[in-house]
Design an enzyme around this catalytic site. Structure first.
Site, PDB file in Angstrom:
ATOM      1  N   TYR A  45       0.870  -1.183   0.000  1.00 48.15           N
ATOM      2  CA  TYR A  45       0.000   0.000   0.000  1.00 48.15           C
ATOM      3  C   TYR A  45       0.904   1.229   0.000  1.00 48.15           C
ATOM      4  O   TYR A  45       1.830   1.330   0.810  1.00 48.15           O
ATOM      5  CB  TYR A  45      -0.905   0.020   1.229  1.00 48.15           C
ATOM      6  CG  TYR A  45      -1.657   1.325   1.395  1.00 48.15           C
ATOM      7  CD1 TYR A  45      -2.870   1.538   0.736  1.00 48.15           C
ATOM      8  CD2 TYR A  45      -1.135   2.352   2.170  1.00 48.15           C
ATOM      9  CE1 TYR A  45      -3.539   2.742   0.853  1.00 48.15           C
ATOM     10  CE2 TYR A  45      -1.799   3.564   2.297  1.00 48.15           C
ATOM     11  CZ  TYR A  45      -2.996   3.747   1.635  1.00 48.15           C
ATOM     12  OH  TYR A  45      -3.647   4.950   1.761  1.00 48.15           O
ATOM     13  N   ASP A 104       9.483   3.128   0.312  1.00 49.14           N
ATOM     14  CA  ASP A 104       8.396   3.865   0.954  1.00 49.14           C
ATOM     15  C   ASP A 104       8.511   3.646   2.457  1.00 49.14           C
ATOM     16  O   ASP A 104       8.046   2.639   2.992  1.00 49.14           O
ATOM     17  CB  ASP A 104       7.062   3.359   0.401  1.00 49.14           C
ATOM     18  CG  ASP A 104       5.852   3.998   1.062  1.00 49.14           C
ATOM     19  OD1 ASP A 104       6.032   4.723   2.059  1.00 49.14           O
ATOM     20  OD2 ASP A 104       4.733   3.762   0.577  1.00 49.14           O
ATOM     21  N   LYS A 149       4.247  10.751   7.725  1.00 44.48           N
ATOM     22  CA  LYS A 149       3.714  10.242   8.986  1.00 44.48           C
ATOM     23  C   LYS A 149       4.376  10.881  10.209  1.00 44.48           C
ATOM     24  O   LYS A 149       3.996  11.973  10.608  1.00 44.48           O
ATOM     25  CB  LYS A 149       3.845   8.713   9.048  1.00 44.48           C
ATOM     26  CG  LYS A 149       3.003   7.962   8.033  1.00 44.48           C
ATOM     27  CD  LYS A 149       1.532   7.983   8.366  1.00 44.48           C
ATOM     28  CE  LYS A 149       0.733   7.053   7.473  1.00 44.48           C
ATOM     29  NZ  LYS A 149      -0.714   7.216   7.643  1.00 44.48           N
TER      30      LYS A 149
END
Length: 422
Positions: free
Chosen positions: A143, A237, A266
């Site tokens: 994802y 990522d 994040k």
């Protein structure tokens, strides 16, 4: 208004079927690892606001840095202008990261950081005079975000964006190379598509929102080796895994891998506001260094390098430098393993996985998530399971009492048994 029981009917909420969803909980205050609700209840937050609040909520050092910055300069455009908070943050990130990952392009969300990484990789080939390299090799179970390019490299079959299959760019997907057969299949795919691939992208060590699927450092090292063999840039990522979540500052360090492009977001600002970064090596950056204006990276989010967000991120890095966050992550890892591993023996449990400050319990079949969430709330914890997973990603500063409370709540709910989903 057609919004069930909502006190804010004009809001459209994330990942939510608005017709059937229960009203959300109103939070009025946060502190430490806790959410204070409007009705006076306090919940121990087991997921640190989607893994962002690594230092807990309301850390005074970050709050002071943001307050000082807002008095001086809340924002200024980054096109043709610069400012000290962004320059300092870029330098510090380059110093923290391995190898020569030292060219930092700021954005304002993880999805956009991935978009920029994909764009960098594709344009790198164009700048070299090679056309046709418009696809990316990604991995099933992954994802990478909710914007169009990012969706295209998410799992195409079991991911949340599978409905968009006919609308998204067509990418190449492989299984993570866990076995000899997987390695051979990945090598063959890279060779078969060698003229059309621009890059390889992967989440190092943990596929987060795809199901908290974990793989050992050797798998990441194999991906890096094969990408290098086939001359392809490797994009990591680290939006979920970065900043101590896996027990090291960045997950790639555990495999001694230096990617060509790395994405962060994040926890970058310690859970205070939106900021992301796409960071490239000197070799990638040099591919855009030209007298030709058309060779420039034509991307520029309006709020990129926002001074407030950069001030928060710099303060967050101060805390990583001055407080024992990685030791805390490793201590949490031991507690998660001790608390969750016994649940493996329960009926209906398929697996228990832990890595750093990440713990996941996987069901054999998806449970009734509405019932599951309600039972967690009854026990005073905020845990947001998805699919067939209950997971914990608490603040790295969570105290032992709150962590024990989280683990006790998960254990007691799962031992009661949870009805299957519809």
């Amino acid at each position: 208004m057609r919004t069930r029981g909502s006190t804010a009917p004009h809001l459209w909420r994330p990942y939510t079927q608005m017709k059937t969803a229960m009203p959300p909980l109103e939070v009025v205050r946060t502190h430490g690892a806790r959410l204070v609700l409007a009705d006076g209840r306090e919940l121990v937050d087991g997921i640190a606001s989607w893994w962002t609040a690594v230092h807990g909520y309301n850390h005074p050092h970050i709050a002071r840095a943001v307050a000082a910055q807002v008095e001086t300069m809340p924002h200024v455009m980054f096109g043709g202008l610069t400012h000290a908070p962004a320059e300092r943050l870029a330098r510090r990130l380059a110093d923290l990261l391995p190898g020569d990952l030292d060219h930092v392009f700021f954005t304002d969300s993880g999805s956009v950081a991935v978009e920029v990484a994909l764009k960098m990789a594709a344009q790198l080939w164009l700048n070299r005079g090679e056309t046709g390299r418009s696809r990316v090799l990604a991995f099933r179970g992954g994802y990478h975000g909710d914007t169009m390019g990012a969706m295209s490299v998410c799992d195409p079959e079991d991911g949340m964006h599978r409905r968009f299959g006919g609308y998204l760019p067509s990418q190449v997907f492989c299984d993570l190379p866990r076995t000899r057969a997987d390695i051979a299949a990945l090598d063959a795919a890279l060779d078969r598509h060698r003229r059309e691939l621009a890059a390889v992208i992967v989440e190092p060590l943990v596929q987060g929102a795809g199901g908290m699927r974990m793989h050992p450092p050797e798998v990441l090292a194999t991906i890096a080796r094969l990408a290098r063999r086939h001359g392809l840039p490797l994009i990591l990522d680290e939006i979920f895994t970065g900043f101590g979540r896996t027990g090291t500052m960045f997950a790639c360090a555990q495999a001694d891998v230096v990617p060509d492009i790395l994405c962060l977001s994040k926890a970058l600002t310690g859970g205070t506001m939106a900021l992301a970064a796409t960071i490239a090596t000197a070799e990638v950056f040099d591919g855009f260094w030209s007298d030709d204006p058309g060779a420039a990276l034509m991307h520029g989010p309006t709020f990129m390098a926002n001074p407030l967000a950069c001030a928060a991120a710099n303060a967050s890095l101060d805390l990583f430098a001055g407080e024992p966050r990685l030791d805390q992550a490793r201590a949490i890892a031991a507690c998660l393993a001790d608390g969750l591993e016994p649940l493996r023996a329960l009926p209906g449990i398929a697996d228990v996985r832990t890595l750093g400050a990440i713990g996941a319990v996987q069901f054999e079949a998806p449970p009734d998530l509405t019932v599951l969430k309600a039972r967690f709330l009854e026990r005073g914890v905020w845990v947001r399971p998805f699919g067939d997973i209950v997971y914990l990603t608490p603040a790295l500063t969570i105290d032992r009492g709150d962590l024990d409370h989280l683990l006790d709540a998960v254990a007691s709910v799962l031992r009661e048994g949870v009805p299957p989903g519809a």
